[in-house]
Design an enzyme around this catalytic site. Structure first.
Site, PDB file in Angstrom:
ATOM      1  N   SER A   1     -10.079  -6.009   9.322  1.00 52.07           N
ATOM      2  CA  SER A   1     -11.272  -6.202   9.286  1.00 52.07           C
ATOM      3  C   SER A   1     -12.246  -7.014   8.535  1.00 52.07           C
ATOM      4  O   SER A   1     -10.788  -7.882   7.408  1.00 52.07           O
ATOM      5  CB  SER A   1     -11.401  -4.496   8.723  1.00 52.07           C
ATOM      6  OG  SER A   1     -10.506  -4.419   7.215  1.00 52.07           O
TER       7      SER A   1
ATOM      8  N   GLU B   1      -6.676  -1.835  15.247  1.00 53.62           N
ATOM      9  CA  GLU B   1      -7.286  -2.584  14.857  1.00 53.62           C
ATOM     10  C   GLU B   1      -6.582  -3.709  14.575  1.00 53.62           C
ATOM     11  O   GLU B   1      -5.634  -4.098  13.569  1.00 53.62           O
ATOM     12  CB  GLU B   1      -8.094  -1.918  13.765  1.00 53.62           C
ATOM     13  CG  GLU B   1      -8.486  -2.513  12.592  1.00 53.62           C
ATOM     14  CD  GLU B   1      -8.445  -1.892  11.285  1.00 53.62           C
ATOM     15  OE1 GLU B   1      -8.451  -0.657  11.219  1.00 53.62           O
ATOM     16  OE2 GLU B   1      -8.417  -2.596   9.679  1.00 53.62           O
TER      17      GLU B   1
ATOM     18  N   ARG C   1       2.094   2.288  13.118  1.00 51.99           N
ATOM     19  CA  ARG C   1       1.032   0.909  13.116  1.00 51.99           C
ATOM     20  C   ARG C   1       0.916   0.619  11.422  1.00 51.99           C
ATOM     21  O   ARG C   1       0.059  -0.360  11.266  1.00 51.99           O
ATOM     22  CB  ARG C   1      -0.543   1.457  13.596  1.00 51.99           C
ATOM     23  CG  ARG C   1      -1.311   2.891  13.382  1.00 51.99           C
ATOM     24  CD  ARG C   1      -2.680   2.849  13.589  1.00 51.99           C
ATOM     25  NE  ARG C   1      -2.733   2.576  14.967  1.00 51.99           N
ATOM     26  CZ  ARG C   1      -4.336   2.175  15.280  1.00 51.99           C
ATOM     27  NH1 ARG C   1      -4.869   2.525  14.770  1.00 51.99           N
ATOM     28  NH2 ARG C   1      -3.998   2.692  16.236  1.00 51.99           N
ATOM     29  N   HIS C   2       1.844   1.429  10.593  1.00 48.93           N
ATOM     30  CA  HIS C   2       1.571   0.924   9.570  1.00 48.93           C
ATOM     31  C   HIS C   2       2.890   0.931   8.270  1.00 48.93           C
ATOM     32  O   HIS C   2       3.386   1.229   8.313  1.00 48.93           O
ATOM     33  CB  HIS C   2       1.122   2.609   8.590  1.00 48.93           C
ATOM     34  CG  HIS C   2      -0.179   3.259   9.255  1.00 48.93           C
ATOM     35  ND1 HIS C   2      -0.355   3.827   9.591  1.00 48.93           N
ATOM     36  CD2 HIS C   2      -1.522   1.989   7.876  1.00 48.93           C
ATOM     37  CE1 HIS C   2      -2.101   3.688   9.339  1.00 48.93           C
ATOM     38  NE2 HIS C   2      -2.085   2.753   8.534  1.00 48.93           N
TER      39      HIS C   2
ATOM     40  N   ARG D   1       1.406  -6.767  13.086  1.00 47.53           N
ATOM     41  CA  ARG D   1      -0.232  -6.202  13.850  1.00 47.53           C
ATOM     42  C   ARG D   1      -0.247  -7.124  14.801  1.00 47.53           C
ATOM     43  O   ARG D   1      -0.041  -6.286  15.840  1.00 47.53           O
ATOM     44  CB  ARG D   1      -1.458  -5.428  13.402  1.00 47.53           C
ATOM     45  CG  ARG D   1      -1.552  -4.452  12.291  1.00 47.53           C
ATOM     46  CD  ARG D   1      -1.883  -3.188  12.835  1.00 47.53           C
ATOM     47  NE  ARG D   1      -2.252  -1.768  12.445  1.00 47.53           N
ATOM     48  CZ  ARG D   1      -3.343  -1.435  11.285  1.00 47.53           C
ATOM     49  NH1 ARG D   1      -4.348  -1.555  11.544  1.00 47.53           N
ATOM     50  NH2 ARG D   1      -2.498  -0.049  11.055  1.00 47.53           N
TER      51      ARG D   1
ATOM     52  N   ARG E   1       0.737  -1.360   0.309  1.00 49.54           N
ATOM     53  CA  ARG E   1      -0.548   0.093   0.432  1.00 49.54           C
ATOM     54  C   ARG E   1       1.125   1.348  -0.013  1.00 49.54           C
ATOM     55  O   ARG E   1       1.736   1.176   0.912  1.00 49.54           O
ATOM     56  CB  ARG E   1      -1.322  -0.161   0.807  1.00 49.54           C
ATOM     57  CG  ARG E   1      -1.240  -0.991   1.454  1.00 49.54           C
ATOM     58  CD  ARG E   1      -3.121  -1.041   2.183  1.00 49.54           C
ATOM     59  NE  ARG E   1      -3.839  -2.059   2.130  1.00 49.54           N
ATOM     60  CZ  ARG E   1      -4.913  -3.163   2.622  1.00 49.54           C
ATOM     61  NH1 ARG E   1      -5.107  -1.945   3.574  1.00 49.54           N
ATOM     62  NH2 ARG E   1      -5.400  -3.855   2.581  1.00 49.54           N
TER      63      ARG E   1
ATOM     64  N   GLU F   1       0.411   4.206   1.559  1.00 50.42           N
ATOM     65  CA  GLU F   1       0.272   4.907   1.491  1.00 50.42           C
ATOM     66  C   GLU F   1       1.485   6.566   2.358  1.00 50.42           C
ATOM     67  O   GLU F   1       2.562   5.707   2.397  1.00 50.42           O
ATOM     68  CB  GLU F   1       0.039   4.136   3.604  1.00 50.42           C
ATOM     69  CG  GLU F   1      -2.005   3.776   2.707  1.00 50.42           C
ATOM     70  CD  GLU F   1      -1.939   2.875   4.238  1.00 50.42           C
ATOM     71  OE1 GLU F   1      -0.824   1.968   4.822  1.00 50.42           O
ATOM     72  OE2 GLU F   1      -2.764   2.202   4.224  1.00 50.42           O
TER      73      GLU F   1
END
Ligand code: AMO
Length: 437
Positions: A363, A360, A227-228, A411, A219, A221
């Protein structure tokens, strides 16, 4: 200097077996963990993948050559030792090795980072030298636990008759919505690195019913957070004839199984990291109930998402709990999540997030398996259904209702080992600034 590795691999004793067994003469190999001098005695702590043992050389009792080698060893050098096992009240673990032969296989010089148990080297520097950071027992403990997490995930679902499948990593269109894609040139075409195995796991579940995978995802981002990662690993499942509650219950059971396995197999590592782990409980709560609860605690919540602050508070309210927040607002979920009760105008969805230890971890939800509804949802998200034609069409020829989720491996590892920064739980992290080693 070298040794006959084929002979050594047959004769080798691993350090933990020295303490378990009755063997008197041993051949061992490993890294110089530490050295110490006390008058006419030289102590060396040797480390292999199973533990530490003391090697003791008293000047009058060993050869001149061995004493000389023992006096000049540098930390993390790789050595071979042949010697006899002796009981010793003063040695760690109650046994020590009296060396008869020592061969230095490769000397380590001028270490760029401190790899001792009390290392104060900061994370970015450790990551620059990750290959050497992996000599640390603490770092090894994290990745041994990660290995148990991934293996247990696989074991749990294989036992339940899931099949493991391998999704493609190069894809022709986005799987999670338009943004955050790394593009790649694929001959004359534009291609992307997979953001998730989402569309593929759905297609496979629509024939093979129960599928799982552990796969890297990418990703783009731009934000650099604790956390990423830009490359992470996801542990995914997808089930035919299932709704959100069925797959949330599967996650409850697999996370409990994983934690139980870590407790059974990684006692040594948990002790070393100082972690007291409990088998989690599970709680199922709607997004609306969550918002009301957080308001009472004066914590800000987004319109269709939970803030990191909200996730932290939920852990304080429900410690040691996997909290499933379901009936999530439709606007906060991707196009493939089923609107509540399959109603195109619904405000809520059949999607959920799972929060554990204040973050999290996953999901998921029930998916849209009805092509016309899927086209409506793509349009509502500002995506062009033409770009998803193959995916939409796959639901026209016998696609059952289905549901699934994805847990981020790094995570979950970060939380289980009690670290704050996700990079600690990724062997070779890829983030905004890091592409090596
Ligand atoms: P989502 O985007 O929520 O869902 O990702 C699932 C889980 O993967 C982990 N994760 C990440 N970990 C580290 N760095 C990142 N940049 C990152 N992004 C995600 C998180 C997250 O909860 N296809 C859906 C899942 C599904 O519906 O089955 C998806 O990818 O732990």
């Amino acid at each position: 200097m070298t040794i006959d590795l084929q002979r050594f691999s047959k004769e080798r004793t691993f350090i933990e077996d020295i303490f378990k067994g009755k063997k008197k003469q041993v051949e061992i190999g490993g890294w110089v963990h530490n050295t110490r001098t006390l008058g006419k005695i030289r102590f060396l702590i040797l480390r292999d993948m199973t533990g530490l043992v003391q090697i003791t050389a008293v000047r009058e009792k060993v050869s001149e050559e061995i004493f000389h080698v023992m006096s000049n060893l540098s930390k993390e050098s790789v050595i071979y030792v042949k010697g006899s096992v002796q009981d010793s009240k003063k040695a760690p673990g109650g046994k020590e090795i009296i060396p008869k032969e020592i061969i230095v296989l490769n000397e380590a010089k001028d270490l760029p980072i401190d790899v001792s148990d009390f290392s104060k080297t900061e994370l970015p520097k450790r990551l620059d030298y990750r290959f050497l950071d992996l000599h640390r027992k603490r770092t090894q403990a994290i990745f041994r636990i990660q290995s148990t997490i991934a293996t247990s995930f696989r074991e749990y679902f294989i036992k339940k008759n899931f099949i493991e499948f391998q999704p493609p990593s190069i894809i022709g269109s986005s799987s999670e919505g338009g943004t955050e894609l790394f593009s790649a040139k694929y001959f004359e075409k534009n291609a992307y690195l997979a953001q998730s195995p989402q569309l593929y796991k759905q297609m496979v579940a629509c024939s093979m019913e129960r599928v799982m995978t552990i796969t890297p995802v990418w990703r783009a981002e731009k934000h650099n957070t604790i956390r990423h990662l830009n490359e992470s690993r996801q542990m995914d499942i997808e089930l035919a004839f299932a709704d959100a509650m069925i797959v949330m219950k599967e996650m409850t059971e697999v996370v409990k199984y994983i934690v139980r396995e870590v407790l059974n197999k990684n006692k040594k590592e948990l002790d070393l990291l100082g972690i007291k782990l409990k088998i989690p409980k599970a709680k199922y709560i709607t997004f609306t109930e969550t918002v009301e609860l957080l308001k009472k605690h004066k914590v800000h919540v987004g319109k269709d998402d939970l803030t990191p602050e909200a996730e932290k508070k939920l852990d304080e309210i429900f410690p040691d709990t996997i909290l499933f927040v379901h009936d999530w607002p439709l606007s906060g979920k991707p196009f493939y999540i089923m609107p509540k009760d399959a109603n195109a105008d619904a405000k809520l969805s059949e999607g959920f997030d799972a929060i554990y230890k204040g973050m999290e971890i996953s999901s998921g939800g029930q998916r849209v398996h009805l092509p016309d509804l899927l086209i409506k949802r793509l349009k509502a998200k500002g995506l062009n259904p033409k770009d998803f034609k193959g995916y939409v069409d796959s639901f026209r020829f016998g696609a059952p209702p289905h549901a699934g989720w994805s847990i981020g491996l790094e995570r979950l590892t970060t939380l289980i080992v009690g670290e704050k920064n996700i990079r600690e739980a990724c062997m070779f992290p890829r983030d905004r600034d890091r592409l090596t080693p």
